[in-house]
Scaffold this active site. Sequence first.
Site, PDB file in Angstrom:
ATOM      1  N   ASP A  49       0.835  -1.197   0.000  1.00  0.00           N
ATOM      2  CA  ASP A  49       0.000   0.000   0.000  1.00  0.00           C
ATOM      3  C   ASP A  49       0.874   1.252   0.000  1.00  0.00           C
ATOM      4  OD1 ASP A  49      -2.842   1.216   0.666  1.00  0.00           O
ATOM      5  OD2 ASP A  49      -1.409   2.184   2.005  1.00  0.00           O
ATOM      6  N   LYS A  83      -2.471   6.101  -4.084  1.00  0.00           N
ATOM      7  CA  LYS A  83      -3.530   7.077  -3.776  1.00  0.00           C
ATOM      8  C   LYS A  83      -3.232   8.438  -4.382  1.00  0.00           C
ATOM      9  CE  LYS A  83      -3.725   4.733   0.665  1.00  0.00           C
ATOM     10  NZ  LYS A  83      -2.307   4.462   0.931  1.00  0.00           N
TER      11      LYS A  83
END
Length: 289
Positions: A49, A83
Amino acid sequence: MSSSTSPTVLLNTGVQMPILGLGTYKLVGPENVYQAVDAALAAGYRSFDSAAVYRNEADLGRALKELLPKHGLTREDVFITSKLGPKHQGQGSMEAALHSLSQLDLGYIDLYLIHWPGTQGLQVSDQRNPGNRAKSWASLEELHAQGKLKAIGVSNYKLTHMKELMQSCKIPPALLQVEFHPQLCQTELRSVCKEYGVCFQAYSSLGRGELLSHPVVLEVAKNCDRTPAQVLLRWAVQQGVPVLPKSSNPDRIQRNTELFDFSLSDADMDKLSALDCGLRYCWDPSDVA
Ligand code: A2P
């Protein structure tokens, strides 16, 4: 944990996502990233992530390209999340998402999230925030249709942001990633995600490390002869919530995978859940218009 036994959760795109991933916030510098990714792949992690604001997309992409063959793996064996930074919310979102793709340079991104409901440089109460979020979502939908972002979702959204998105989107979010641990059980958000078919994912399961010394966590860890980190991570995965513990230490990276060969008793689960008091160790999106 080995790759063949690593548990997964089903996203609404039909894709299976590993329930355990390596968080990479504050993991910076090519050597640190390389060492952590090497240890994680060896320990069985298949999910990583990242985020534009972590400033490690390029190092993560490079490390994976070098390390996947060493571990007998291919691009398809790993699940990469990144992101969109709040600086590029709205107008700059398409360009910023394309920049993430080129920094990672892994062909596609498995999951791309809007990192924050607000826009950097605007007041939280600024009424341009909803319009900017909608523009960012449209960019993500377009890149999803092109196959560059295999799944799209959001992070740090509160209830009203989720409802607004569900009403306006063409493609529903696959996932919501928020802070989640025994002191922040997010009951309402979890039930809305369930209702909408959106995967609810935890970050900061260890409360930035602070929860590791909480007396109740220590007591449960002692009862079941596990580490406090394993107890906190198990508390989440036992409820079906995917986790993303961050560590740069190879030994802790390994120990944080040992979650699937034990379970917490109902009494211990309840004891931990009873700590819920709405406490955040990270950012609070509550006031973002
Ligand atoms: P380190 O990188 O030195 O291992 P969170 O995921 O809640 O943000 O927590 C991350 C923090 O917890 C990091 O500071 C990390 O430090 C630490 N950490 C991660 N795993 C463990 C562990 N098993 N035991 C102790 N500290 C840990």
